[in-house]
Design a protein around this motif. Structure first.
Motif, PDB file in Angstrom:
ATOM      1  N   ARG A   1      -4.939   2.319  -2.772  1.00  0.00           N
ATOM      2  CA  ARG A   1      -5.079   1.358  -1.739  1.00  0.00           C
ATOM      3  C   ARG A   1      -4.022   0.559  -1.759  1.00  0.00           C
ATOM      4  O   ARG A   1      -3.371   0.093  -0.723  1.00  0.00           O
ATOM      5  CB  ARG A   1      -5.834   0.250  -1.551  1.00  0.00           C
TER       6      ARG A   1
ATOM      7  N   GLU B   1       3.063   1.935   1.395  1.00  0.00           N
ATOM      8  CA  GLU B   1       3.464   3.115   3.025  1.00  0.00           C
ATOM      9  C   GLU B   1       3.458   2.626   3.915  1.00  0.00           C
ATOM     10  O   GLU B   1       4.876   2.631   4.461  1.00  0.00           O
ATOM     11  CB  GLU B   1       3.107   4.515   2.604  1.00  0.00           C
ATOM     12  N   GLU B   2       2.384   2.776   4.432  1.00  0.00           N
ATOM     13  CA  GLU B   2       2.546   1.449   5.955  1.00  0.00           C
ATOM     14  C   GLU B   2       2.829   0.375   6.574  1.00  0.00           C
ATOM     15  O   GLU B   2       3.388   0.048   7.313  1.00  0.00           O
ATOM     16  CB  GLU B   2       1.121   2.209   6.185  1.00  0.00           C
ATOM     17  N   ASP B   3       2.767  -0.595   5.761  1.00  0.00           N
ATOM     18  CA  ASP B   3       3.146  -1.939   5.844  1.00  0.00           C
ATOM     19  C   ASP B   3       4.521  -2.554   5.899  1.00  0.00           C
ATOM     20  O   ASP B   3       4.370  -2.671   4.537  1.00  0.00           O
ATOM     21  CB  ASP B   3       1.639  -2.767   5.532  1.00  0.00           C
ATOM     22  N   PRO B   4       5.421  -2.697   5.686  1.00  0.00           N
ATOM     23  CA  PRO B   4       6.392  -3.159   6.305  1.00  0.00           C
ATOM     24  C   PRO B   4       6.523  -4.709   5.470  1.00  0.00           C
ATOM     25  O   PRO B   4       7.337  -4.855   4.336  1.00  0.00           O
ATOM     26  CB  PRO B   4       7.579  -2.861   6.995  1.00  0.00           C
TER      27      PRO B   4
ATOM     28  N   LYS C   1      -1.324   3.066  -0.754  1.00  0.00           N
ATOM     29  CA  LYS C   1      -0.749   3.421   0.776  1.00  0.00           C
ATOM     30  C   LYS C   1      -0.491   2.211   1.488  1.00  0.00           C
ATOM     31  O   LYS C   1       0.372   2.441   2.627  1.00  0.00           O
ATOM     32  CB  LYS C   1      -2.283   3.710   1.141  1.00  0.00           C
ATOM     33  N   ARG C   2      -0.933   0.568   1.081  1.00  0.00           N
ATOM     34  CA  ARG C   2      -0.341   0.154   1.846  1.00  0.00           C
ATOM     35  C   ARG C   2       1.105  -0.087   2.013  1.00  0.00           C
ATOM     36  O   ARG C   2       2.019  -0.344   3.120  1.00  0.00           O
ATOM     37  CB  ARG C   2      -0.971  -1.387   1.160  1.00  0.00           C
TER      38      ARG C   2
ATOM     39  N   TYR D   1       3.465  -6.038   4.258  1.00  0.00           N
ATOM     40  CA  TYR D   1       3.277  -5.852   2.547  1.00  0.00           C
ATOM     41  C   TYR D   1       4.188  -6.028   1.300  1.00  0.00           C
ATOM     42  O   TYR D   1       4.111  -6.803   0.658  1.00  0.00           O
ATOM     43  CB  TYR D   1       2.236  -5.358   2.710  1.00  0.00           C
ATOM     44  N   ARG D   2       5.044  -4.887   2.043  1.00  0.00           N
ATOM     45  CA  ARG D   2       6.122  -4.532   1.154  1.00  0.00           C
ATOM     46  C   ARG D   2       6.530  -5.410   0.333  1.00  0.00           C
ATOM     47  O   ARG D   2       6.955  -5.262  -0.441  1.00  0.00           O
ATOM     48  CB  ARG D   2       6.596  -2.708   1.720  1.00  0.00           C
TER      49      ARG D   2
END
Length: 182
Positions: free
Chosen positions: A118, A124-127, A121-122, A129-130
């Motif tokens: 999870r 990769e998808e959520d800048p 994946k997050r 959160y990154r």
């Protein structure tokens, strides 16, 4: 009487209290339900409220045991419940003795793998959160570094051991660069 979520309910005592008809029939035939047990339909039909259709089911069994019991043929249900009860008691005895539980380790490992998936994946998808994660890691590193500096200032033995460790680490790095093996 009323049917709700596949169960038959019957109004008892006062106008606001409802009770499962299967529980009422079971208690009439066998006495009160023991603490820590629930009833499960032998044939899987929850609308069949006859007392002979219901079997005591230990409420403290885990999800995998519940699935094993749920998927078992009706004629083997009591045997599967007994088997799962023995496994549960063995796990409890191991826990009391301080021995590791292989099932618990496997479940913890699976949970950790799912958490990592999870997270990846997050990332990769959520800048947003990154960036938050990078900041958290950065602040954690700075905190460890600051704590190490404080400990080195307070404890001369730790400081000497740390300097020696860093000196050996630097020597190994230089030797690797030069191709020297020890």
């Amino acid at each position: 009487m009323a049917i709700h979520n596949g169960h038959v309910f019957k109004k008892v005592a006062n106008a606001r209290r409802w009770k499962l008809l299967s529980h009422l029939n079971w208690e009439e035939a066998n006495g009160p339900l023991p603490e820590g047990y629930v009833l499960k339909a032998r044939d899987g039909d929850r609308l069949n409220t006859d007392a002979s259709n219901w079997v005591l089911f230990p409420n403290w069994l885990g999800v995998t045991a519940r699935l094993a019991i749920h998927n078992a043929p009706p004629e083997l249900m009591e045997a599967v419940i007994l088997n799962e009860t023995v496994k549960h008691r063995l796990r409890l005895a191991r826990a009391r003795a301080g021995l590791p539980d292989p099932i618990a380790r496997r479940v913890i490992r699976e949970i950790e793998i799912r958490r990592q998936q999870r997270h990846a994946k997050r990332m990769e998808e959520d800048p947003v959160y990154r960036e938050q994660h990078k900041e958290k890691v950065r602040s954690r590193y700075l905190t460890q570094k600051q704590n190490r500096a404080l400990r080195m200032a307070a404890d001369p033995e730790y400081a000497a051991a740390r300097r020696e460790s860093l000196r050996r680490k630097d020597k190994r790095r230089r030797d690797r660069k030069r191709g020297v093996t020890t």
